[in-house]
Design an enzyme around this catalytic site. Structure first.
Site, short mmCIF file in Angstrom:
data_model
loop_
_atom_site.label_atom_id
_atom_site.label_comp_id
_atom_site.label_asym_id
_atom_site.label_seq_id
_atom_site.Cartn_x
_atom_site.Cartn_y
_atom_site.Cartn_z
N HIS A 99 0.56 -1.31 -0.07
CA HIS A 99 -0.41 0.37 0.14
C HIS A 99 1.02 1.50 -0.14
CE1 HIS A 99 -3.32 -2.08 2.40
NE2 HIS A 99 -4.10 -2.04 1.24
N LYS A 113 -16.72 -7.13 5.49
CA LYS A 113 -15.81 -7.69 5.43
C LYS A 113 -15.12 -7.85 6.78
CE LYS A 113 -14.05 -7.00 0.95
NZ LYS A 113 -12.97 -6.19 0.64
N ARG A 134 -2.04 -5.97 -8.94
CA ARG A 134 -0.25 -6.47 -8.35
C ARG A 134 -0.17 -8.19 -9.46
NH1 ARG A 134 -3.05 -7.71 -2.50
NH2 ARG A 134 -4.63 -7.00 -4.18
N SER A 156 -3.27 -8.29 2.36
CA SER A 156 -3.10 -7.77 3.77
C SER A 156 -3.79 -9.12 3.71
CB SER A 156 -4.53 -6.99 4.04
OG SER A 156 -3.60 -5.84 3.40
P1 ADP Z 1 -9.48 -3.79 -0.85
O1 ADP Z 1 -10.33 -4.62 -0.19
O2 ADP Z 1 -9.90 -2.36 -1.69
O3 ADP Z 1 -9.21 -4.91 -2.26
P2 ADP Z 1 -6.72 -3.23 0.08
O4 ADP Z 1 -6.72 -2.92 1.04
O5 ADP Z 1 -6.54 -4.74 0.25
O6 ADP Z 1 -8.25 -3.09 -0.22
O7 ADP Z 1 -6.69 -2.64 -1.63
C1 ADP Z 1 -5.86 -1.64 -1.80
C2 ADP Z 1 -5.70 -1.00 -2.53
O8 ADP Z 1 -4.29 -1.51 -2.80
C3 ADP Z 1 -6.04 -2.54 -4.17
O9 ADP Z 1 -6.13 -1.41 -5.26
C4 ADP Z 1 -5.52 -3.28 -4.27
O10 ADP Z 1 -5.62 -3.67 -5.65
C5 ADP Z 1 -3.77 -2.50 -3.62
N1 ADP Z 1 -3.09 -2.94 -3.08
C6 ADP Z 1 -3.21 -4.26 -1.83
N2 ADP Z 1 -2.27 -4.21 -1.34
C7 ADP Z 1 -1.19 -4.57 -2.80
C8 ADP Z 1 0.45 -4.35 -2.89
N3 ADP Z 1 1.08 -5.35 -2.21
N4 ADP Z 1 0.47 -4.10 -4.18
C9 ADP Z 1 0.42 -3.00 -5.11
N5 ADP Z 1 -1.02 -2.76 -4.92
C10 ADP Z 1 -2.02 -3.15 -3.86
#
Ligand code: ADP
Length: 165
Positions: free
Chosen positions: A18, A42, A91, A129
């Site tokens: 992030h 969620k 990703r 996450s």
């Molecule tokens: P959501 O529930 O909206 O997917 P996340 O917190 O999992 O929430 O992810 C928020 C955003 O950050 C999404 O666009 C996700 O693809 C991106 N994201 C999460 N982890 C990574 C990572 N390791 N590298 C790049 N982008 C990421």
């Protein structure tokens, strides 16, 4: 006119992936709004307040950032905040289908807001996450994947007794 982007997500918890995306967005925009989706459906491990607190700590010192929570429709919130773009991290191919669908739907709802996909550093492409929570729960080392305050928060959650409530 300043160009603002909104970076929405669950951030449950924030990871180095992030942060990598936030830094890339800061290179492109005058300001970045990091927007924590409450997502109670969620069943997040961390409450909205905890996620906001972690983000405040890990993003401390970075300029031009605003951190806020939201629920409801993302495009409505983006418009209210004056953002012209939505940032999402991409990703792997597995992210693509859902993200593509969301981006096109958001464009239908609000044609003036563009979704921009940013790819993280290669070493973060396998980081999520969800996987970090799983490793932490099983007692694995997470220090390379999350900032220290997040590692501490995960450790203290893992040591709390599990209830069925
Ligand atoms: P959501 O529930 O909206 O997917 P996340 O917190 O999992 O929430 O992810 C928020 C955003 O950050 C999404 O666009 C996700 O693809 C991106 N994201 C999460 N982890 C990574 C990572 N390791 N590298 C790049 N982008 C990421």
């Amino acid at each position: 006119m300043s160009h603002l982007a909104i970076y929405p997500g669950s951030f449950d918890p924030p990871t180095n992936g992030h942060l990598d995306v936030v830094d890339r967005a800061l290179n492109l925009f005058d300001g970045v709004i990091v927007a924590v989706a409450s997502n109670e459906a969620k069943h997040p491990l961390f409450s909205t307040e905890e996620r906001l607190g972690l983000l405040h700590t890990v993003l401390q010192g970075r300029p031009r950032i605003r951190i806020t929570a939201f629920d409801g429709l993302l495009v409505d919130f983006a418009r209210q905040q004056g953002a012209s773009a939505v940032i999402r991290g991409l990703r792997a191919v597995s992210d693509f289908e859902f993200e593509f669908q969301m981006a096109l739907m958001n464009r239908k709802l609000e044609p003036d807001i563009e979704t921009i996909f940013l790819m993280p550093k290669e070493e973060y492409t396998y980081l999520s996450s969800r996987i970090i929570k799983e490793i932490a729960r099983l007692g694995g080392a997470i220090g390379a994947f999350v900032p220290p305050c997040v590692a501490d928060a995960l450790r203290s959650k893992s040591s709390q007794p599990v209830t069925n409530a």
